[in-house]
Scaffold this motif. Structure first.
Motif, PDB file in Angstrom:
ATOM      1  N   UNK A  62     -43.559   6.270   4.966  1.00  0.00           N
ATOM      2  CA  UNK A  62     -43.508   5.009   5.780  1.00  0.00           C
ATOM      3  C   UNK A  62     -42.074   4.886   6.512  1.00  0.00           C
ATOM      4  N   UNK A  63     -41.615   3.699   7.307  1.00  0.00           N
ATOM      5  CA  UNK A  63     -40.598   3.589   7.881  1.00  0.00           C
ATOM      6  C   UNK A  63     -39.276   3.556   6.929  1.00  0.00           C
ATOM      7  N   UNK A  76     -38.890   7.218   7.839  1.00  0.00           N
ATOM      8  CA  UNK A  76     -39.132   7.626   9.196  1.00  0.00           C
ATOM      9  C   UNK A  76     -38.544   6.741  10.083  1.00  0.00           C
ATOM     10  N   UNK A  77     -37.883   5.786   9.547  1.00  0.00           N
ATOM     11  CA  UNK A  77     -36.951   4.957  10.545  1.00  0.00           C
ATOM     12  C   UNK A  77     -35.441   5.405  10.264  1.00  0.00           C
ATOM     13  N   UNK A  93     -36.451   5.306  15.307  1.00  0.00           N
ATOM     14  CA  UNK A  93     -37.198   6.076  14.487  1.00  0.00           C
ATOM     15  C   UNK A  93     -36.555   7.578  14.540  1.00  0.00           C
ATOM     16  N   UNK A  94     -37.063   8.490  13.667  1.00  0.00           N
ATOM     17  CA  UNK A  94     -36.418   9.867  13.118  1.00  0.00           C
ATOM     18  C   UNK A  94     -37.094  10.743  14.223  1.00  0.00           C
ATOM     19  N   UNK A  95     -36.415  11.456  14.974  1.00  0.00           N
ATOM     20  CA  UNK A  95     -36.787  12.318  16.131  1.00  0.00           C
ATOM     21  C   UNK A  95     -37.041  13.543  15.456  1.00  0.00           C
ATOM     22  N   UNK A 179     -59.120  13.937   3.190  1.00  0.00           N
ATOM     23  CA  UNK A 179     -57.965  14.923   3.552  1.00  0.00           C
ATOM     24  C   UNK A 179     -56.824  14.195   4.224  1.00  0.00           C
ATOM     25  N   UNK A 180     -55.809  13.579   3.447  1.00  0.00           N
ATOM     26  CA  UNK A 180     -55.067  12.907   4.025  1.00  0.00           C
ATOM     27  C   UNK A 180     -53.835  13.935   4.830  1.00  0.00           C
ATOM     28  N   UNK A 181     -53.430  13.412   6.068  1.00  0.00           N
ATOM     29  CA  UNK A 181     -52.450  14.281   6.877  1.00  0.00           C
ATOM     30  C   UNK A 181     -51.314  13.203   7.051  1.00  0.00           C
ATOM     31  N   UNK A 182     -50.102  13.553   6.837  1.00  0.00           N
ATOM     32  CA  UNK A 182     -49.051  12.727   6.947  1.00  0.00           C
ATOM     33  C   UNK A 182     -47.696  13.672   7.283  1.00  0.00           C
ATOM     34  N   UNK A 183     -46.781  13.119   7.227  1.00  0.00           N
ATOM     35  CA  UNK A 183     -45.346  13.659   7.379  1.00  0.00           C
ATOM     36  C   UNK A 183     -44.331  14.077   6.384  1.00  0.00           C
ATOM     37  N   UNK A 184     -44.895  14.185   5.159  1.00  0.00           N
ATOM     38  CA  UNK A 184     -44.113  14.269   3.854  1.00  0.00           C
ATOM     39  C   UNK A 184     -43.891  15.731   3.539  1.00  0.00           C
TER      40      UNK A 184
END
Length: 396
Positions: A62-63, A76-77, A93-95, A179-184
């Motif tokens: 999350x942020x 993410x923020x 936000x993070x680039x 099928x979770x797809x995230x940024x982790x």
């Protein structure tokens, strides 16, 4: 040095380290968990805590991030600012962040995720308390998100760090439950229904070098005795929400384990069905509350680790403010119970917490208190003060 294994109880936290076959795998970890996530793995659409335990901060982010001490830090923020009225939050936000499928993360993903959470028909458990309070979402550039609230919310940054506020990509959001797809730091790898879920290290994570584990496997073990056996045998490295607090002294005495104790938000509730006679009369409910020794119940239910708390209903809060200890009392004449009527104690299983139970008024002649056999005995101490007898019954 062997890695640390973790044991978590419903009303306490305990961390263990041991030399075992499971723990010799320094680049992988096997964890046990009480409940299998259901109905899927999307914490933004289902309320089960088990979902977030598996995917939040590992697969989905999350942020913000909530620390063990409750502090809020960037995720993410990268940063944020809040207007003086507390209604406008501007996030930078993070680039360079990518989802596991290669899609780039930007402000449009935040806007999509929060609009999805507040949309009509959304089943996000924070919809009313958090997302319905967002009146406007602005994205002036790809790395800026401005959230305008209807009402100031001092907990808003904290709520942005909860699993309900995980950020999804529009292209993959519909499949998050399976099928979770995230940024982790971990990618979803496999789900063997009824047995385990496996996550694999995300090699493209923005700080991949800091991720020491190549694989994390969650095994579903609901039976407390089986949890103890799995830990002692080295089949698992840890057991979040450990279900056998009575076994903690065994682990504390075993030099293979290090036990650390802390607190959780877990609660065991004695609830009353207010629609059933005689519990539809507030005087009966007050008599029950006064007669219960809450400290003894908390100590007994959690083997010395429980802490009495108060539900936030106006009834309970007002009564708690007026009383600091339990008082022997009996149900007043004419309230629907005669002295000597039966209270039935029935064991029941509830996967999240083995001491959970419910006080249910079935009809005007019977009250059922559903508790585990081994812990129901404490009710014998208190309910005779109300003029009830107690009869134990085995569950069918």
């Amino acid at each position: 040095m062997t890695p640390t294994a973790r044991l978590l109880a419903a009303t306490l936290l305990a961390a263990l380290a041991a030399t075992s076959p499971a723990q010799s795998r320094k680049d992988s970890v096997v964890l046990g968990m009480v409940l299998e996530p259901a109905p899927g793995l999307d914490p933004t659409m289902a309320s089960a805590a088990a979902i977030g335990e598996v995917v939040h901060l590992s697969v989905l982010e999350g942020l913000t991030k909530i620390g063990m001490d409750g502090t809020v830090s960037p995720l993410l923020a990268e940063s944020w600012s809040v207007d003086p009225d507390g209604k406008v939050y501007s996030f930078k936000l993070r680039r360079g962040v990518k989802f596991h499928d290669g899609e780039a993360f930007d402000a449009s993903d935040v806007k999509f995720s929060f609009e999805r959470a507040k949309a009509e028909g959304s089943t996000n458990k924070a919809k009313k308390s958090v997302f319905d309070n967002i009146s406007r979402i602005e994205t002036p550039d790809p790395y800026t998100v401005i959230l305008v609230l209807e009402r100031a919310d001092g907990n808003f940054l904290f709520r942005m760090g909860e699993a309900t506020a995980a950020i999804l990509d529009p292209k993959s959001a519909a499949g998050t439950a399976t099928k979770p797809i995230g940024t982790g730091p971990f990618r979803f790898e496999d789900w063997k229904k009824g047995a385990s879920i496996t996550l694999a290290k995300n090699p493209d994570y923005r700080n991949a070098a800091a991720v020491k584990m190549k694989k994390v496997t969650w095994r579903f073990i609901s039976d407390p005795a089986a949890q103890v056996s799995a830990l002692l045998a080295g089949d698992i490295d840890g057991m979040p929400r450990f279900g056998a607090p009575q076994n903690l002294p065994q682990f504390q005495a075993d030099k293979r384990f290090t036990v650390a104790i802390g607190g959780t938000e877990g609660k065991t509730i004695v609830a009353i069905n207010n629609k059933r006679k005689p519990f539809d009369d507030v005087r009966v409910r007050r008599a029950v509350l006064l007669a219960l020794d809450k400290q003894q119940l908390a100590t007994f239910a959690a083997f010395g680790h429980g802490t009495p708390t108060t539900m936030t209903s106006r009834d309970a809060v007002a009564l708690a403010a007026a009383t600091t200890s339990h008082e022997p009392c009996r149900i007043e004449p004419g309230l629907g119970f005669e002295a000597g009527e039966a209270v039935t104690v029935m064991p029941t299983d509830y996967g999240r917490d083995p001491v959970a139970g419910t006080l249910v008024g079935l009809d005007a002649e019977e009250v059922v208190i559903r508790r585990h056999d081994e812990r129901a005995g404490t009710l014998h101490v208190h309910f005779p003060r109300l003029g009830f007898q107690i009869r134990k019954e085995k569950s069918s």
